[in-house]
Scaffold this motif. Structure first.
Motif, PDB file in Angstrom:
ATOM      1  N   UNK A   1      63.475  -7.977  65.798  1.00 26.25           N
ATOM      2  CA  UNK A   1      63.485  -6.515  66.180  1.00 26.25           C
ATOM      3  C   UNK A   1      62.210  -5.949  66.139  1.00 26.25           C
ATOM      4  N   UNK A   2      61.182  -6.038  65.499  1.00 27.20           N
ATOM      5  CA  UNK A   2      59.948  -5.672  65.340  1.00 27.20           C
ATOM      6  C   UNK A   2      59.245  -6.138  66.747  1.00 27.20           C
ATOM      7  N   UNK A   3      59.584  -6.886  67.405  1.00 31.10           N
ATOM      8  CA  UNK A   3      58.893  -7.086  68.840  1.00 31.10           C
ATOM      9  C   UNK A   3      59.174  -6.373  69.897  1.00 31.10           C
ATOM     10  N   UNK A   4      60.147  -5.387  69.527  1.00 35.53           N
ATOM     11  CA  UNK A   4      60.473  -4.262  70.506  1.00 35.53           C
ATOM     12  C   UNK A   4      59.412  -3.584  70.868  1.00 35.53           C
TER      13      UNK A   4
ATOM     14  N   UNK B   1      46.339  -0.483  84.080  1.00 38.43           N
ATOM     15  CA  UNK B   1      47.404  -0.895  83.575  1.00 38.43           C
ATOM     16  C   UNK B   1      48.558  -0.818  84.561  1.00 38.43           C
ATOM     17  N   UNK B   2      49.534  -2.022  84.330  1.00 37.31           N
ATOM     18  CA  UNK B   2      50.599  -1.884  85.346  1.00 37.31           C
ATOM     19  C   UNK B   2      51.919  -0.920  84.689  1.00 37.31           C
ATOM     20  N   UNK B   3      52.936  -1.159  84.889  1.00 35.23           N
ATOM     21  CA  UNK B   3      54.291  -0.506  84.575  1.00 35.23           C
ATOM     22  C   UNK B   3      54.569  -0.877  83.414  1.00 35.23           C
ATOM     23  N   UNK B   4      54.445  -2.220  83.031  1.00 34.20           N
ATOM     24  CA  UNK B   4      55.129  -2.985  81.769  1.00 34.20           C
ATOM     25  C   UNK B   4      56.290  -3.455  82.001  1.00 34.20           C
ATOM     26  N   UNK B   5      56.809  -4.101  80.965  1.00 36.70           N
ATOM     27  CA  UNK B   5      58.206  -4.682  80.936  1.00 36.70           C
ATOM     28  C   UNK B   5      58.633  -4.546  79.525  1.00 36.70           C
ATOM     29  N   UNK B   6      60.150  -3.930  79.689  1.00 36.24           N
ATOM     30  CA  UNK B   6      60.448  -3.629  78.165  1.00 36.24           C
ATOM     31  C   UNK B   6      61.230  -4.717  77.649  1.00 36.24           C
TER      32      UNK B   6
ATOM     33  N   UNK C   1      63.783  -7.744  78.791  1.00 33.02           N
ATOM     34  CA  UNK C   1      65.156  -7.481  78.745  1.00 33.02           C
ATOM     35  C   UNK C   1      65.700  -7.325  77.380  1.00 33.02           C
ATOM     36  N   UNK C   2      66.914  -7.227  77.063  1.00 33.38           N
ATOM     37  CA  UNK C   2      67.482  -7.147  75.898  1.00 33.38           C
ATOM     38  C   UNK C   2      67.984  -8.374  75.309  1.00 33.38           C
ATOM     39  N   UNK C   3      67.633  -8.843  74.062  1.00 32.63           N
ATOM     40  CA  UNK C   3      68.075 -10.030  73.384  1.00 32.63           C
ATOM     41  C   UNK C   3      68.400  -9.846  71.833  1.00 32.63           C
ATOM     42  N   UNK C   4      69.192 -10.886  71.582  1.00 36.31           N
ATOM     43  CA  UNK C   4      69.517 -10.763  70.032  1.00 36.31           C
ATOM     44  C   UNK C   4      68.353 -11.132  69.339  1.00 36.31           C
TER      45      UNK C   4
END
Length: 114
Positions: A87-90, A104-109, A10-13
């Motif tokens: 941010x570099x963990x994106x 490989x699976x589809x991964x998770x963003x 997901x999106x996280x600060x």
């Protein structure tokens, strides 16, 4: 046929936390040391964390002290607890076995905003 289904991204600060999960095929999961990998845009896929036989864990220097890998063999599930995100963990995060990854699976963003 190996099945790997990653979830929890997901999106996280920056400074936040996420917990990733990977549901794997039973026989594949139980017999293999497992790992989390990630691939950022324009970069090669890299191994982030691994859990070996006897529950020994290894981490990339970039995540050491922030990420924790674990596994639940009864649930055929691999986890990655990610704290103090930067941010570099994106990247897109994938799970697979440590040696000769296959299927490989589809991964998770995972997206970390500054």
């Amino acid at each position: 046929q190996v099945q790997l289904v990653e979830s929890g991204g997901g999106l996280v600060q920056a400074g936040g936390s996420l917990r990733l999960s990977c549901l794997a095929s039973g026989s594949f999961f139980r017999v293999n040391p497992m790992a989390w990998y990630r691939q950022a845009p324009g970069k090669q896929r890299e191994l982030v964390a691994a859990i070996l036989s006897g529950r020994t864990t290894n981490y990339a220097d970039s995540v050491k002290g922030r990420f924790t890998i674990s596994r639940d063999n009864a649930k055929n599930t691999l986890y990655l607890q990610m704290n103090s995100l930067k941010p570099e963990d994106t990247a897109v995060y994938y799970c697979n076995r440590v040696s000769s990854p296959v299927g490989w699976g589809q991964g998770t963003q995972v997206t970390v905003s500054s």
